[in-house]
Design a protein around this motif. Sequence first.
Motif, short mmCIF file in Angstrom:
data_model
loop_
_atom_site.label_atom_id
_atom_site.label_comp_id
_atom_site.label_asym_id
_atom_site.label_seq_id
_atom_site.Cartn_x
_atom_site.Cartn_y
_atom_site.Cartn_z
N GLY A 35 0.79 -1.22 0.00
CA GLY A 35 0.00 0.00 0.00
C GLY A 35 0.82 1.27 0.00
N LYS A 36 2.12 1.16 -0.29
CA LYS A 36 2.98 2.34 -0.38
C LYS A 36 2.92 2.86 -1.81
N ASP A 37 1.76 3.45 -2.12
CA ASP A 37 1.42 3.77 -3.50
C ASP A 37 2.29 4.87 -4.12
N ARG A 38 2.69 5.83 -3.32
CA ARG A 38 3.53 6.89 -3.88
C ARG A 38 4.86 6.34 -4.35
N GLY A 39 5.47 5.50 -3.53
CA GLY A 39 6.74 4.89 -3.92
C GLY A 39 6.59 3.99 -5.13
N PHE A 84 -0.41 -5.72 -12.62
CA PHE A 84 -1.84 -6.06 -12.57
C PHE A 84 -2.12 -7.11 -11.50
N VAL A 85 -1.23 -8.10 -11.38
CA VAL A 85 -1.41 -9.13 -10.35
C VAL A 85 -1.31 -8.52 -8.96
N ALA A 86 -0.28 -7.70 -8.74
CA ALA A 86 -0.07 -7.09 -7.43
C ALA A 86 -1.23 -6.18 -7.05
N LEU A 87 -1.73 -5.43 -8.02
CA LEU A 87 -2.81 -4.47 -7.74
C LEU A 87 -4.19 -5.11 -7.75
N SER A 88 -4.24 -6.39 -8.07
CA SER A 88 -5.53 -7.09 -8.10
C SER A 88 -5.70 -8.07 -6.94
N LEU A 89 -4.67 -8.87 -6.69
CA LEU A 89 -4.80 -9.95 -5.72
C LEU A 89 -4.25 -9.62 -4.33
N ARG A 91 -4.22 -6.46 -2.56
CA ARG A 91 -4.53 -5.09 -2.13
C ARG A 91 -5.74 -5.07 -1.21
N HIS A 92 -5.71 -5.88 -0.20
CA HIS A 92 -6.86 -5.99 0.71
C HIS A 92 -7.14 -4.64 1.39
N ILE A 97 -7.42 -3.37 -8.79
CA ILE A 97 -7.93 -3.68 -10.12
C ILE A 97 -8.78 -4.96 -10.01
N PRO A 98 -9.96 -4.98 -10.60
CA PRO A 98 -10.79 -6.20 -10.54
C PRO A 98 -10.05 -7.42 -11.10
#
Length: 196
Positions: A35-39, A84-89, A91-92, A97-98
């Motif tokens: 969840g360190k989205d800026r980095g 896509f995998v990291a941002l989908s599976l 990111r609780h 991403i769906p």
Amino acid sequence: MASSPERDVWLTFPNALTVLRLLAIIPFSALAMQGKDRGALALFAIAGLTDALDGTIARHFGQTSRIGRLLDPLTDKLFTGVAFVALSLFRHGLSSIPVWIMCAVLLRDVLILGGSFLVYSTKRNSGFKPSIYGKLNTLIEMGLVVCVLAIPDVPLIAPILPALYAILLISLLVSSSGYLTVGLRMMREPMPNDGR
């Protein structure tokens, strides 16, 4: 002006940039999953910059190489796929991403890579080149990654995501059909004569 012939060597500055981009997948994934989205967003932007630089440098300084022609697009596909995998599976409780979007993106990439391998193994033809639709699709995929990572700082992005999903799906279908058409045409062509 004639283009420079491809080198057989792999140790060139553009290839070094590609390898660095490949290695950056690991810290990017860790940042995105934590969840360190800026980095993660900063690293993704730097990776995109090196992607633009390596091709430009290779062409302008005559450092194109066979390994670079293969490694560069594979690295791009791997980076985007992992994103896509990291941002989908993983990111609780975070913007994500769906799963069905992730599956559609990965399925297209697997089919294109499999088709390219089939054409090369049967026809010894490695002439697949990115189409304008393929390049546009890549930009849309990268844009979606950027949007998802930017949501914590720019919440107004969230409402436009469904429209972006629809645009991405259309892009996936159009670009895939284009590559399928090219692949079928290449399969019908005679084997190249290597003069031996």
